[in-house]
Motif scaffolding. Sequence first.
Motif, PDB file in Angstrom:
ATOM      1  N   PRO A  24       4.216  -5.048   1.558  1.00 24.89           N
ATOM      2  CA  PRO A  24       4.658  -3.668   1.303  1.00 24.89           C
ATOM      3  C   PRO A  24       5.846  -3.326   2.187  1.00 24.89           C
ATOM      4  O   PRO A  24       5.919  -3.745   3.350  1.00 24.89           O
ATOM      5  CB  PRO A  24       3.423  -2.833   1.667  1.00 24.89           C
ATOM      6  N   GLY A  51       3.446  -3.845   7.405  1.00 18.40           N
ATOM      7  CA  GLY A  51       4.520  -3.813   6.425  1.00 18.40           C
ATOM      8  C   GLY A  51       5.850  -3.870   7.143  1.00 18.40           C
ATOM      9  O   GLY A  51       5.905  -3.928   8.384  1.00 18.40           O
ATOM     10  N   THR A  67       5.774  -2.639  -4.684  1.00 21.32           N
ATOM     11  CA  THR A  67       5.583  -2.909  -3.250  1.00 21.32           C
ATOM     12  C   THR A  67       6.400  -1.963  -2.376  1.00 21.32           C
ATOM     13  O   THR A  67       6.254  -1.988  -1.149  1.00 21.32           O
ATOM     14  CB  THR A  67       5.943  -4.363  -2.897  1.00 21.32           C
ATOM     15  N   VAL A 103       6.246   1.231  -0.971  1.00 20.15           N
ATOM     16  CA  VAL A 103       5.147   2.184  -0.841  1.00 20.15           C
ATOM     17  C   VAL A 103       5.523   3.435  -0.054  1.00 20.15           C
ATOM     18  O   VAL A 103       4.762   4.413  -0.027  1.00 20.15           O
ATOM     19  CB  VAL A 103       3.920   1.519  -0.180  1.00 20.15           C
ATOM     20  N   THR A 138       0.270   1.549   2.938  1.00 18.75           N
ATOM     21  CA  THR A 138       0.043   1.954   1.562  1.00 18.75           C
ATOM     22  C   THR A 138       0.809   3.237   1.246  1.00 18.75           C
ATOM     23  O   THR A 138       1.419   3.845   2.128  1.00 18.75           O
ATOM     24  CB  THR A 138      -1.457   2.204   1.283  1.00 18.75           C
ATOM     25  N   THR A 139       0.706   3.647   0.001  1.00 24.39           N
ATOM     26  CA  THR A 139       1.363   4.880  -0.437  1.00 24.39           C
ATOM     27  C   THR A 139       0.713   6.116   0.178  1.00 24.39           C
ATOM     28  O   THR A 139       1.250   7.218   0.057  1.00 24.39           O
ATOM     29  CB  THR A 139       1.302   5.001  -1.962  1.00 24.39           C
TER      30      THR A 139
END
Length: 307
Positions: A135, A105, A163, A165, A5-6
């Motif tokens: 991602p 990811g 996507t 991230v 994730t970010t």
Amino acid sequence: MTQLTTKAAGVFVIAVTPFHPDGRIDMESCDRMVDFYLEAGATGLTVLGMMGEAPKLTVDESRDVVARILKRVAGQVPVVVGVSAPGFAQIDALTRLVMDLGAAGVMVAPPGSLRTDDQIVTYYTQIAELLGEVPFVLQDFPLVTGVQMSAKVITRIVNDLPTCVCLKHEDWPGLEKITALRRSGVLNRRISILCGNGGMFLPEEMARGADGAMTGFAYPEMMVGVVAQYAKGNVDRAQDIFDAYLPLARFEQQPGLGLALRKYTLARRGIIAHDALRRPGVALSPESRAEVDRLITRQEKRLKELN
């Protein structure tokens, strides 16, 4: 399955691929390596990166290495897999394979054929369409890829492609790029920025707004310590830790020799059984090995003084 994730932060260690002297993959060393990275405080791992000798592996070997590492990690931290390739068919096939195995990811570097800003943006737009909901990490490593991505180009990619991230920031020099991306109102959302180059500029990158590192160094505890101390606001302590390891980190950054040096040090520490690189690969001279040994001895002395 943990998804990237970010909010990715800390230290995502770039894992080497251990080999036996005859070129076979050393799966037992893979297990020890994963255990070591986790014990050192890694918050994530990156497999099949540029320092993982990915182009030297077959598709089946790539699958087997990723599967072994994911099994050993057992969901404790997210695992990112490098899927960069000349064509989209290879990227798509490897992405589906590793995501099915449990990767968090993928990471994609631009092909060296890209020359203009529009070409770069178009390429990553097509990558995002290809990957769907997977991602991905945007790898900005112009010293190797030859592709120059300005802060404006990265902004266009991030703002248009949800996507994307994480940025693996590996420009050199590139501190101004981090500052530009962290400036208020530039990005429409805050993404993770993890830095490379063996941690050579990690204190400055953290000060500019990076979230941590995504790189390799034979002593990942240095990067873990620097990032942790910055998170606590102990800037001087972070710099002291960095300074203790700097001579060896600098030595490991020699172009064309860095991976051999890293593997030698990891083998010397008992983390992998052999320092072998799969051919084609450089072999260290006795002089280079002696220089690493000397730097490690001096590093251990400085660490005792620091503690």
